[in-house]
Design an enzyme around this catalytic site. Structure first.
Site, PDB file in Angstrom:
ATOM      1  CD  GLU A 115       7.129  -5.654   3.368  1.00 62.93           C
ATOM      2  OE1 GLU A 115       7.174  -4.568   2.802  1.00 62.93           O
ATOM      3  OE2 GLU A 115       8.151  -6.260   3.747  1.00 62.93           O
ATOM      4  CG  HIS A 123     -12.257   6.384  -2.999  1.00 60.89           C
ATOM      5  ND1 HIS A 123     -12.568   5.758  -4.185  1.00 60.89           N
ATOM      6  CD2 HIS A 123     -13.447   6.764  -2.466  1.00 60.89           C
ATOM      7  CE1 HIS A 123     -13.878   5.777  -4.375  1.00 60.89           C
ATOM      8  NE2 HIS A 123     -14.443   6.362  -3.337  1.00 60.89           N
TER       9      HIS A 123
END
Ligand code: ARG
Length: 467
Positions: free
Chosen positions: A297, A163
């Site tokens: 990216e 998480h």
């Protein structure tokens, strides 16, 4: 608007509509990339026609000689060659037309017992076999880059996350090997997809086969295919093998994207676990302090277009009746783009990995300011005889206390530990030291450094089997 103006306008429209139609219909602007495969396929086809006495040996010879000349001619400037021949529609027609210019009537025999429908899919399969080989090699290079990094970074400890919350300490080597594992599966998937690609449809004709006594096994063997397609209708209509390949490409991009995302996060000021090499970053046009991780990216961003290509082809295929429909021409342009994107991305990722600077101090600092050793404290109690749930509750209280006191578990004294349970003794201090927590996870596949070393040794053996 006067009459003359109207006439002028409609005249112009009429001519450009014809041109738009021609361009809309033509695939040569992209399928020229198949010119080598197209000529390879034709060379095998004429050889077979002569062997079967469908054309004469001398006809086959002059066709073959001219085809080789055409290949040489196109190779000088494939795109330029194709652009000058938009009116020929596709690479198959353009090559045949050029052959006719060179040989006259003999050239007209090339297309005997063949259709563009079996021809195009033969070309495509040949092209894809090459791509599979290239991408396999790039995947192997990337796997090796991860392995090299793992070997280098085995003793660096870093928080492992669930998480995106600090969970347990791991060896950084173990982390790199997790990424390696993803690309190992992609390689296996690619090898499996190859079985469906490596099938020769030539001889299926337009859809129903051929009235000539052709020899399909001969052409398949000549072209290096390991199988011959079983049903001529399916052979000209099937593009499953393209979708499947595009799925593997998509999976590779998803894995690259996940890797890139992680590197972007690790490179952020907040994490500062790594420093991305200047070559992979760019500045901002406005903010002087910025160094943006543009290349990772883009690795992440380009996954979108590759997945899109797979989706697009599935959607194109879903409404098609047997057999060939012109819709199928839509398979190639995007496939070429997707494959190119994956090849570039894999090359960049492998190189990127070699150029990461690891900030091991920051990683250790993160661990020293974390509760990643809480499980270890609980398991300590279990090993001393407590049931796991009770141990969990006791350590939970120790965590709450530490937070209140602005401490971490590894800062607690034995007295403090014993205030939560008298089962704690001196060895708790050693047990929850970060490095000991990592090395205590010593089962197959786990993060203990001895396990990671064994994993590396096993993977090296696999790498050695690659030629
Ligand atoms: N350019 C076509 C394609 O890419 C080749 C096959 C055309 N066949 C036909 N019957 N129109 O699919």
């Amino acid at each position: 608007m006067n009459n003359q103006e109207k006439k002028l306008w409609s005249g112009r429209f009429a001519s450009s509509a014809a041109q738009i139609l021609e361009e809309y219909n033509a695939s040569i602007v992209f399928d020229y990339k198949l010119y080598r495969e197209d000529i390879t396929g034709s060379l095998a086809h004429v050889k077979m026609l002569a062997k079967q006495n469908i054309i004469t040996a001398s006809e086959a010879e002059s066709i073959a000689k001219a085809l080789i000349e055409i290949r040489e001619e196109i190779s000088q400037d494939p795109r330029g060659w194709a652009m000058a021949r938009i009116s020929d529609e596709d690479i198959h027609m353009a090559v045949e037309k050029r052959l006719t210019e060179m040989l006259g009537d003999t050239a007209k025999k090339l297309h005997t017992a063949r259709s563009r429908n079996d021809q195009v899919v033969t070309d495509l399969r040949l092209w894809m076999k090459n791509e599979v080989a290239d991408i396999s090699n790039l995947l192997k290079d990337l796997k090796k880059s991860f392995l090299d990094r793992a070997e280098l970074d085995i003793n660096i400890l870093v928080p492992g996350y669930t998480h995106l919350q600090q969970a347990q300490a791991i060896s950084l080597g173990h982390f790199w090997l997790a990424h390696e594992a993803k690309f190992s599966r992609d390689l296996a998937r690619l090898e499996d997809a190859l079985k469906r690609i490596d099938v020769c449809p030539l001889g299926s004709g337009a859809l129903a086969g051929s009235t000539f006594n052709i020899n399909r096994d001969f052409t398949a063997k000549e072209l290096g295919f390991s199988q011959v397609s079983n049903n001529s209708l399916d052979a000209v209509a099937d593009r499953d093998f393209v979708v499947e390949f595009e799925f593997v490409l998509s999976m590779i991009m998803v894995h690259l994207s996940q890797f890139a995302e992680e590197m972007i996060v690790w490179n952020s000021q907040e994490f500062s676990f790594i420093e991305i090499n200047d070559a992979y970053a760019t500045g901002s046009s406005m903010m002087p302090q910025k160094k943006n991780p543009d290349i990772p990216e883009l690795l992440r961003g380009k996954a979108g277009r590759v997945i899109g290509v797979m989706n697009a082809l599935m959607i194109t295929l879903k409404g098609l009746s047997l057999t060939y429909n012109k819709d199928l021409q839509e398979d190639k342009e995007q496939l070429f783009m997707a494959s190119e994107t994956v090849k570039k991305s894999l090359t960049i990722a492998a190189d990127f990995l070699k150029n990461i600077e690891i900030n091991s101090t920051k990683m250790l600092e993160a661990l020293e300011h974390s509760f990643t050793n809480a499980t270890d404290a609980a398991e300590y109690l279990v090993k001393k005889g407590l049931p796991f749930r009770d141990a969990y509750t006791i350590v939970g209280k120790a965590v709450a206390y530490s937070i209140k006191e602005s401490k971490f578990l590894h800062n607690l004294s034995l007295e403090e530990w014993q205030s939560f349970s008298e089962v704690f003794s001196e060895d708790i201090i050693q047990t929850i030291k970060i490095a000991n927590c990592v090395d205590a996870r010593n089962v197959y596949g786990a993060t203990a450094r001895s396990q990671v070393k064994q994993q590396i040794a096993r993977l090296k053996e696999v790498l050695e089997t690659y030629e």
